[in-house]
Design a protein around this motif. Sequence first.
Motif, short mmCIF file in Angstrom:
data_model
loop_
_atom_site.label_atom_id
_atom_site.label_comp_id
_atom_site.label_asym_id
_atom_site.label_seq_id
_atom_site.Cartn_x
_atom_site.Cartn_y
_atom_site.Cartn_z
N SER A 1 0.73 -1.31 0.06
CA SER A 1 0.17 0.06 -0.03
C SER A 1 0.85 1.17 0.05
O SER A 1 1.97 1.25 0.54
CB SER A 1 -0.95 0.14 1.29
OG SER A 1 -1.99 -0.96 1.13
N THR B 1 -3.71 0.60 -3.31
CA THR B 1 -2.60 -0.61 -3.42
C THR B 1 -1.82 -0.09 -4.46
O THR B 1 -2.16 0.92 -5.34
CB THR B 1 -3.41 -1.71 -3.79
OG1 THR B 1 -2.31 -2.85 -4.02
CG2 THR B 1 -4.15 -1.58 -5.12
N TYR C 1 -6.41 -9.31 -0.36
CA TYR C 1 -6.40 -8.39 0.52
C TYR C 1 -7.55 -8.91 1.64
O TYR C 1 -7.84 -8.30 2.49
CB TYR C 1 -6.86 -6.80 0.08
CG TYR C 1 -5.80 -6.23 -0.51
CD1 TYR C 1 -4.67 -5.91 0.18
CD2 TYR C 1 -5.67 -6.13 -1.88
CE1 TYR C 1 -3.59 -5.10 -0.13
CE2 TYR C 1 -4.37 -5.48 -2.15
CZ TYR C 1 -3.69 -5.06 -1.57
OH TYR C 1 -2.33 -4.26 -1.92
#
Length: 618
Positions: free
Chosen positions: A156, A170, A453
């Motif tokens: 990130s 991201t 994620y």
Amino acid sequence: MSGHLPASYSSLPAEDMIIVSGPETHKPAEQDIIVFGTPIHENVPQLVDRYLSNDLPGFLAHQARHGIGSYVLADFREGRLRMITGPGYCGGYVRSTSEGIAVTTLLRDVMRFSPGELRFNDFSLCYFLSSVPASTFGMLPLSTLFKGVDRLPPASVLEISGGSVTVCRTYLNIAELERPASLEEAVLEVAEKYADYYRRSDLQPAVMFSGGVDSLLILLAMQQVMDPKDIRIFTVQTMRTHSKTNGHHRAYPVAQNLGLDIELIESDSLRSGGAVSAILGRMQLDMANTRAPDLAFADHPDIGTLVLHGQNMDALVNNNMLSLQSNLELGYLSNAKVSDLTTDELHLKQLTALTRNMRFTDAYLQDAEFQRTTVRYFRKMTPNTIADPQAGTTSGIMRGMIATQYPNLLNQPQKPFSIFSQVAEMSSEATRMNGYLGQNATETGLVDLLRFYGYGQIAMKRGCSVPLSSGTRISYAPMSGPLVSYFLGRPRGLLEASQPKREVYALVTKLAGKSYSAMTAWKDVKVRDWLKTLDARQSSDLRDVLVEARRDLLDPGNSRLLGMLTSKKTRANVETVYKAATTGSDPAQETYSVFNQSIARNLLNIELLLESAEGTRV
């Protein structure tokens, strides 16, 4: 190095990351750039030099392709805070309050910032305390149990300026990822970088070996780049309540067939005073995995090294595990497998596994009408789920992946989260994820990112945030730039549905010189009988040692959690959970179940965090 190091920099452990950005910035060191955690692919000066000598897109592209290890680079220059997390970062938290913005690795630390403003997110709390077996541990990819406390995921970019979060996204841009030419190239790059790290850190290499194909691949790759005699190989005796798919009964025959010496840690180590104290300590710091076999390392402080783990390879390959271990290298319904299908039950299991994996293929994800007209069939083959009302749309795919890890499927409403609209809550999380992902990925790429994620990030957060004991850490080797960039967004056809891990099995066969299935056959039955004797000695005590150690916190009259709930409806539902879990976690009670013990542990984890957060303010 190229000599681009005019800025001062320092390095600190990842768990020491406590940064407050407000009228004044508070940080744990005075330098302009701080690296928290441990980059594996290069040392800290090299990482900082690369950051300073490249533009931001170039640096991020390099991290996406090559970054290995749990680390965060924080840049305090130019009147703003920029933070870049590695693909293998264990994950952290960002919290905005009236006093400013706090960024930490540990949940306890972010809870200590502006404690008077801390409030539960009622849906997230109730979802976490429900039976949602198809979910990612009952947790969401960005939202947490607390309002205003968001996750800081791996891979990130976070920027804070003028008292606000201006960037949070991201950098795994599916369309622009540089990809290794082959799985072998990716795996060997990971192994070489870990080998370099062990050498420069003067640590003994170690692998957590479950006997499964993923940990075997990591081990074989390490043996290609280091002297095999230097690598310690650990396996943990699986407990009675743990899955028997992998564990010591599979690890030993594979090790025998490869001529390897492995060190067994007995499961009763998890019940020792040292392990119980260590696990309770982890629960005071963050939401923790309290049942993982590798927690047995907590009772062995002498190990003192970084232990590589194969966890999360499945999240990258994006496959359903049903029947995989019985098939091994053979594809579902393949010609080679047909002769083994001697009953209708075996045939149906193969067909079910193939069909479940079809939901991750391009053909399925790109055919909205097929998704819409078959969603009820897929719901029936996936227990405890319901159909999303907009199956076949991007919204339905996203809500399903967030809720159950399957496109278009939500969780069967269960108390206590059934008092909320699951569609509305998952839509809110999907909207947030859209903003975080910030790209127009194909349906396949979107599913891959949500799996990374979702399951991948949260599994790593629960297992890798803090050391297991002094100097002993777990590192999820698959959560690394080379492997992430190889798998995410790759086309998936029917062959991938039939043989979701065929490349992993093929590479294991190449490196070992024999097939994985051949390695699972017992070579010495005396060892098998010895393991059976060990299993017979396992404690038959069903009491939960963690719950019993702090059962005082599970008395509703002592509950900090219940005292913080302002909604009468939420409190009433959570009180019901408390009563069921406190009695049902006791084997002496008729309502006893392993599920009730698990919910009791979840409640205990929250109560321990709230107790610990009452310490020194951030």
